[in-house]
Design a protein around this motif. Structure first.
Motif, PDB file in Angstrom:
ATOM      1  N   VAL A 110      39.782  58.461  46.855  1.00 17.71           N
ATOM      2  CA  VAL A 110      39.282  59.255  47.403  1.00 17.71           C
ATOM      3  C   VAL A 110      39.539  59.290  49.382  1.00 17.71           C
ATOM      4  N   PHE A 111      39.769  58.145  49.380  1.00 18.53           N
ATOM      5  CA  PHE A 111      39.820  58.653  50.892  1.00 18.53           C
ATOM      6  C   PHE A 111      40.775  58.549  52.286  1.00 18.53           C
ATOM      7  N   LEU A 112      42.214  57.617  50.943  1.00 19.85           N
ATOM      8  CA  LEU A 112      43.279  58.302  51.450  1.00 19.85           C
ATOM      9  C   LEU A 112      43.798  60.063  51.579  1.00 19.85           C
ATOM     10  N   GLY A 113      42.996  60.244  50.389  1.00 19.48           N
ATOM     11  CA  GLY A 113      43.028  62.477  49.573  1.00 19.48           C
ATOM     12  C   GLY A 113      41.767  62.310  51.585  1.00 19.48           C
ATOM     13  N   GLY A 114      41.233  62.008  51.738  1.00 19.08           N
ATOM     14  CA  GLY A 114      40.970  62.237  52.887  1.00 19.08           C
ATOM     15  C   GLY A 114      41.082  62.546  54.207  1.00 19.08           C
ATOM     16  N   ILE A 115      41.917  61.441  54.256  1.00 20.64           N
ATOM     17  CA  ILE A 115      43.191  61.000  55.139  1.00 20.64           C
ATOM     18  C   ILE A 115      44.281  62.251  55.372  1.00 20.64           C
ATOM     19  N   ILE A 116      44.839  62.205  54.071  1.00 20.17           N
ATOM     20  CA  ILE A 116      45.562  63.476  54.418  1.00 20.17           C
ATOM     21  C   ILE A 116      45.391  64.860  54.442  1.00 20.17           C
ATOM     22  N   THR A 117      43.924  65.742  53.890  1.00 15.38           N
ATOM     23  CA  THR A 117      43.244  66.957  54.080  1.00 15.38           C
ATOM     24  C   THR A 117      42.988  66.826  55.381  1.00 15.38           C
ATOM     25  N   TYR A 118      42.736  66.096  55.972  1.00 16.02           N
ATOM     26  CA  TYR A 118      42.637  65.530  57.798  1.00 16.02           C
ATOM     27  C   TYR A 118      43.697  66.123  58.381  1.00 16.02           C
ATOM     28  N   LEU A 119      44.739  65.293  57.696  1.00 11.35           N
ATOM     29  CA  LEU A 119      46.185  65.934  58.878  1.00 11.35           C
ATOM     30  C   LEU A 119      46.954  67.033  58.260  1.00 11.35           C
ATOM     31  N   ILE A 120      46.840  67.278  57.240  1.00 11.70           N
ATOM     32  CA  ILE A 120      46.530  68.707  56.598  1.00 11.70           C
ATOM     33  C   ILE A 120      46.313  69.887  57.523  1.00 11.70           C
ATOM     34  N   HIS A 121      44.826  69.786  57.596  1.00 13.76           N
ATOM     35  CA  HIS A 121      44.149  70.120  58.437  1.00 13.76           C
ATOM     36  C   HIS A 121      43.836  70.284  60.048  1.00 13.76           C
ATOM     37  N   LEU A 122      44.758  69.458  60.781  1.00 12.28           N
ATOM     38  CA  LEU A 122      45.400  69.202  61.953  1.00 12.28           C
ATOM     39  C   LEU A 122      46.739  69.888  62.756  1.00 12.28           C
ATOM     40  N   LEU A 123      47.636  69.421  61.033  1.00 14.28           N
ATOM     41  CA  LEU A 123      48.701  70.098  61.849  1.00 14.28           C
ATOM     42  C   LEU A 123      49.008  70.995  61.297  1.00 14.28           C
ATOM     43  N   ALA A 124      48.540  71.625  60.336  1.00 13.57           N
ATOM     44  CA  ALA A 124      49.453  72.740  59.451  1.00 13.57           C
ATOM     45  C   ALA A 124      48.573  73.859  60.057  1.00 13.57           C
ATOM     46  N   ALA A 131      40.856  73.242  54.179  1.00 11.37           N
ATOM     47  CA  ALA A 131      41.157  71.868  53.687  1.00 11.37           C
ATOM     48  C   ALA A 131      40.270  71.823  52.790  1.00 11.37           C
ATOM     49  N   VAL A 132      38.973  71.570  52.834  1.00 11.36           N
ATOM     50  CA  VAL A 132      38.153  70.614  52.071  1.00 11.36           C
ATOM     51  C   VAL A 132      38.116  71.773  50.785  1.00 11.36           C
ATOM     52  N   GLY A 133      38.705  72.341  50.516  1.00 11.36           N
ATOM     53  CA  GLY A 133      38.513  73.068  49.600  1.00 11.36           C
ATOM     54  C   GLY A 133      40.367  72.810  48.968  1.00 11.36           C
ATOM     55  N   LEU A 134      40.806  73.269  49.499  1.00 12.93           N
ATOM     56  CA  LEU A 134      42.874  72.743  48.819  1.00 12.93           C
ATOM     57  C   LEU A 134      41.631  70.956  48.197  1.00 12.93           C
ATOM     58  N   ALA A 486      49.106  71.420  48.940  1.00 10.41           N
ATOM     59  CA  ALA A 486      47.598  70.671  47.829  1.00 10.41           C
ATOM     60  C   ALA A 486      49.010  69.370  47.533  1.00 10.41           C
ATOM     61  N   CYS A 487      49.758  69.819  46.837  1.00  9.89           N
ATOM     62  CA  CYS A 487      50.853  68.400  46.240  1.00  9.89           C
ATOM     63  C   CYS A 487      50.488  67.288  47.015  1.00  9.89           C
ATOM     64  N   TYR A 488      50.766  67.338  48.205  1.00 11.18           N
ATOM     65  CA  TYR A 488      50.046  65.787  48.999  1.00 11.18           C
ATOM     66  C   TYR A 488      49.394  65.284  48.735  1.00 11.18           C
ATOM     67  N   ILE A 489      48.607  66.311  48.620  1.00 11.27           N
ATOM     68  CA  ILE A 489      47.015  65.414  48.335  1.00 11.27           C
ATOM     69  C   ILE A 489      46.998  64.452  46.842  1.00 11.27           C
ATOM     70  N   THR A 490      47.492  65.900  45.979  1.00 10.60           N
ATOM     71  CA  THR A 490      47.554  65.197  44.437  1.00 10.60           C
ATOM     72  C   THR A 490      48.415  64.111  44.427  1.00 10.60           C
ATOM     73  N   PHE A 491      49.081  63.963  44.718  1.00 12.90           N
ATOM     74  CA  PHE A 491      50.297  63.103  44.481  1.00 12.90           C
ATOM     75  C   PHE A 491      51.030  61.606  45.127  1.00 12.90           C
ATOM     76  N   ILE A 492      50.273  61.733  46.734  1.00 11.78           N
ATOM     77  CA  ILE A 492      50.423  60.690  47.753  1.00 11.78           C
ATOM     78  C   ILE A 492      49.082  59.627  46.838  1.00 11.78           C
ATOM     79  N   PRO A 493      48.201  59.899  46.771  1.00 13.26           N
ATOM     80  CA  PRO A 493      47.426  59.006  47.112  1.00 13.26           C
ATOM     81  C   PRO A 493      47.836  58.510  44.714  1.00 13.26           C
ATOM     82  N   LEU A 494      48.001  59.370  44.796  1.00 11.28           N
ATOM     83  CA  LEU A 494      48.407  59.149  43.034  1.00 11.28           C
ATOM     84  C   LEU A 494      49.057  57.888  42.795  1.00 11.28           C
ATOM     85  N   THR A 495      50.551  58.053  43.127  1.00 14.74           N
ATOM     86  CA  THR A 495      51.933  57.354  43.457  1.00 14.74           C
ATOM     87  C   THR A 495      51.259  56.400  43.859  1.00 14.74           C
TER      88      THR A 495
END
Length: 566
Positions: A110-124, A131-134, A486-495
C-alpha cells in the motif's frame, strides 16, 4: 398518452426524484447482467455496475445531486461494515504467527503504491486528486476512492472553495480500474509460470506446514490402556501429563453399552473407551499418554444420550462464560465446541458466549431441551434482521469516522471517514460480540446481501456521476497516458511482493496469491485465483490482510489529498 413513460427513461440534466431512481435501478440491474458475462474464466462481477453507470452517464442519464451523494456514501458504509462483520473474528487472531508477515507485506504494498502515486503526481504534473484516482483504480480499491472524495468535499467546505475547484478522482478511477482487475490476474499467471510452481507439491507442503497449527476441532475415540492412569480421575491425568485444551465428551466402561458424559472427577478404569474432542495435535498427545486409538462403536450410540446443535439467542445467556452457565453441573449437559462465524472453538470454561454462537452439546434429550430454554435456540429470531444492532453499529462507525485528528500544517483535520470508521467499528463489534445492546450476529445471507447491495449503490453513483463528460475528460487528460501511469502503480508493488514473499519469506504460492488479491482488495482477482488454482486456500490469506490493507489505503488516499491538494 405514454408521454409520462417516455419522460421516465429520457436523459435530462435536472432529473426529478423518480427519474433519478429509474436511472439508479437501470444501472444496477443491467450492471448485474453484464457482470455475469465471462471472458474465459474471468468476469467483472459487481464492478460491471460502475462501467454501465459510466456508459449511461455518458448518454446523459443523471441523478439528483443530493440523492447521488447519499447513495454513494450509504452504499460505501454498508459495504465496509459488512466486510468488517464478516472477517472480524478471524482478523485479530490472524496476527499470530504468519498473520504479521502477511499484513506487513500487504501494508508495505500500500505505502509503496502511495510513493509511486506521489512521484507520478510530481513528475507527470498530474493533479493529486487525479493521481489518487489513478491509484485507487489501479488497485481496485473502492473505499480509498470514497475517502478521497469525502476529503475533497471537506476541504471545499472548510476553505469555501467552489464545487468544481478539484477534479473528480472517479474519472481516473474508472479509466484505470480495468488495469487493476486484469493486472493482478496477469501477474498471478506469470508468477506461476516464471516460478515454475508445482501446485500439487505446494498443496502438500502447505498441509505439512499447517499440520501442527491446524485449528479444526475434531473428535476421536481412545481406549485406556496405560496402567499409570488406572484409578485416577480425568483431572489428575490431565494435570500429571500437562495436557490442555482437551474435552472428554463421552465415556464407556469395557464390557458395557452404557455411555455417559464424564466430569473431571470421573475415574478412568482399564479398557475404558473415551470420546476426545480437541485439535488433532492435542488429541494425538492425549491418546499417546492414556492408551491407544479405539474402534468401539457403542460409544457413538445416540439412544439415551445424544448430540445436538443449539444457537445462543437468549439475551440472558450472551456475554456469559460457559463456567457461569454451568450447564454440566445443573443439567448434566456438556458443551464440546462453539461455532462462531464459521470458526470452531473448543468449549473451555472461560469461553464467553456471543449472540448467534452455535453450541454443540452432548447429554440427555430431556436435559438438552431444558438447556435450550436457557440458551434460546430460536432459529426464527436468528433469521429476523435486528435493525437496532445493524444501525446502532453503523452509528458507532460514523461517529468513529467523524472524529477529527488534528495534524499541524494540514488544511483540515484528518478523519477516518465513512469508509474506515464503519470498518473499524464492525471489526471490534464482531471481535467482542457487541457493544451494549448492539450485537455482532448477522446471518451469512444478510451479510452477503448488505455487501453486494452497498457496493452496487456506490458503483452506480460513482459511474453515473463520472460518466458525464467522461469521454471529454479522457481525451483532455490523455487517458491512455493515465493507463500507462497506472501500470506502474499496479505492477511494481505487486512484483516486489511476489519476489519478497517467495524468496525472502518462502511463502506458499497459494498463500501468496491470496495476499496479492487482498493487498489490492480485488474480489474479482480472488475469484479468478480460486478457480485457476482449483483451491479455496487463497481465501484465508485474503481475509487476513483485507481489513488492515483497506484501512491503510483509506489513510494513504486521505493523506495524499490533504498534503498535496492545491
Amino acid at each position: 398518452m405514454f408521454e409520462w413513460f417516455r419522460i421516465l427513461f429520457t436523459p435530462t440534466d435536472e432529473p426529478e426524484m423518480t427519474q433519478s431512481l429509474i436511472a439508479l435501478f437501470m444501472v444496477i440491474s443491467v450492471g448485474f447482467f453484464v457482470g455475469k458475462i465471462k471472458i474465459g474464466s474471468v468476469s467483472l462481477g459487481v464492478s460491471a455496475v460502475m462501467f454501465v453507470g459510466l456508459f449511461l452517464g455518458h448518454l446523459g442519464f443523471t441523478m439528483n445531486a443530493e440523492l447521488i451523494q447519499f447513495v454513494r456514501e450509504f452504499g460505501l458504509i454498508l459495504f465496509v461494515y459488512g466486510i468488517g462483520i464478516q472477517v472480524g473474528p478471524t482478523f485479530f487472531s490472524s496476527f499470530k504467527k504468519e498473520g504479521l508477515i502477511f499484513n506487513a507485506l500487504g501494508v508495505g504494498t500500500v505505502f509503496l503504491g502511495g510513493i509511486i502515486t506521489y512521484l507520478i503526481h510530481l513528475l507527470a504534473t498530474i493533479k493529486i486528486e487525479n493521481a489518487v484516482g489513478l491509484m485507487s483504480g489501479s488497485v481496485t480499491n473502492t473505499p480509498g476512492l470514497g475517502a478521497a472524495k469525502s476529503t475533497l468535499i471537506e476541504i471545499q467546505k472548510q476553505l469555501n472553495l467552489p464545487s468544481d475547484h478539484f477534479a473528480d478522482p472517479a474519472v481516473a478511477y474508472a479509466i484505470t480500474y480495468p488495469i487493476g482487475v486484469f493486472g493482478i490476474i496477469i501477474l498471478i499467471i506469470l508468477s506461476k509460470n516464471f516460478l515454475k510452481i508445482d501446485l500439487a507439491k505446494e498443496e502438500v507442503l502447505l498441509q505439512e506446514k499447517n499440520k501442527d497449527s491446524e485449528n479444526k476441532i475434531v473428535r476421536q475415540k481412545c481406549r485406556v490402556t496405560n496402567p499409570d492412569v488406572f484409578g485416577k480421575t480425568i483431572k489428575q491425568v490431565l494435570k500429571e501429563f500437562n495436557i490442555k485444551d482437551v474435552i472428554i465428551s463421552r465415556q464407556k466402561h469395557s464390557g458395557t453399552t452404557v455411555v455417559y458424559s464424564p466430569s473431571l472427577d470421573t475415574i478412568l478404569e482399564k479398557k475404558d473407551v473415551l470420546m476426545v474432542v480437541a485439535k488433532q495435535k492435542d488429541i494425538t498427545n492425549f491418546i499417546d499418554c492414556v492408551g491407544k486409538v479405539s474402534t468401539d462403536l457403542f460409544i457413538e450410540s445416540e439412544n439415551e444420550l445424544t448430540t445436538k446443535i443449539i444457537s445462543v439467542t437468549q439475551k440472558t445467556a450472551t456475554h456469559k462464560t460457559l463456567a457461569q452457565l454451568d450447564l454440566y453441573n445443573q443439567y448434566d449437559v456438556k458443551v464440546t465446541r462453539v461455532i462462531r462465524s464459521g470458526l470452531e472453538i473448543l468449549a473451555q470454561p472461560s469461553l464467553e458466549l456471543f449472540y448467534g454462537d452455535t453450541l454443540m452439546v452432548f447429554g440427555n434429550r430431556q436435559a438438552i431441551s431444558e438447556v435450550e430454554k436457557i440458551v434460546g435456540n430460536s432459529k426464527k429470531i436468528l433469521l429476523e434482521p435486528d435493525f437496532l444492532s445493524l444501525f446502532g453499529g453503523l452509528i458507532f462507525g460514523v461517529i468513529i469516522g467523524s472524529i477529527p485528528i488534528i495534524i499541524p500544517s494540514l488544511p483540515v483535520p484528518l478523519k477516518l471517514g465513512l469508509a474506515a470508521g464503519p470498518l473499524i467499528a464492525a471489526l471490534f463489534i464482531s471481535r467482542y460480540g457487541g457493544v451494549g445492546v448492539i450485537h455482532s450476529y448477522i446471518n451469512n445471507g444478510a451479510i452477503h446481501f448488505m455487501k453486494d447491495f452497498g457496493i452496487c449503490l456506490f458503483f452506480a453513483a460513482v459511474g453515473i456521476k463520472a460518466g458525464h463528460g467522461f469521454y471529454d475528460s479522457f481525451m483532455a487528460n490523455n487517458g491512455w497516458m493515465w493507463i500507462y501511469y497506472a501500470c506502474y502503480i499496479t505492477f511494481i508493488p505487486l512484483t516486489l511482493l511476489v519476489i519478497i514473499s517467495r524468496f525472502v519469506f518462502k511463502l506458499n504460492f497459494y498463500q501468496m496469491v491470496g495476499i496479492m488479491s487482498g493487498s489490492y482488495t480485488d474480489p474479482a482477482a480472488l475469484s479468478f485465483s480460486t478457480k485457476y488454482l482449483d483451491s479455496d486456500i487463497p481465501n484465508q490469506s485474503y481475509a487476513t490482510v483485507y481489513p488492515l490493507v483497506t484501512i491503510s489505503r483509506i489513510l494513504v488516499a486521505q493523506l495524499l489529498i490533504l498534503l498535496f491538494a492545491n
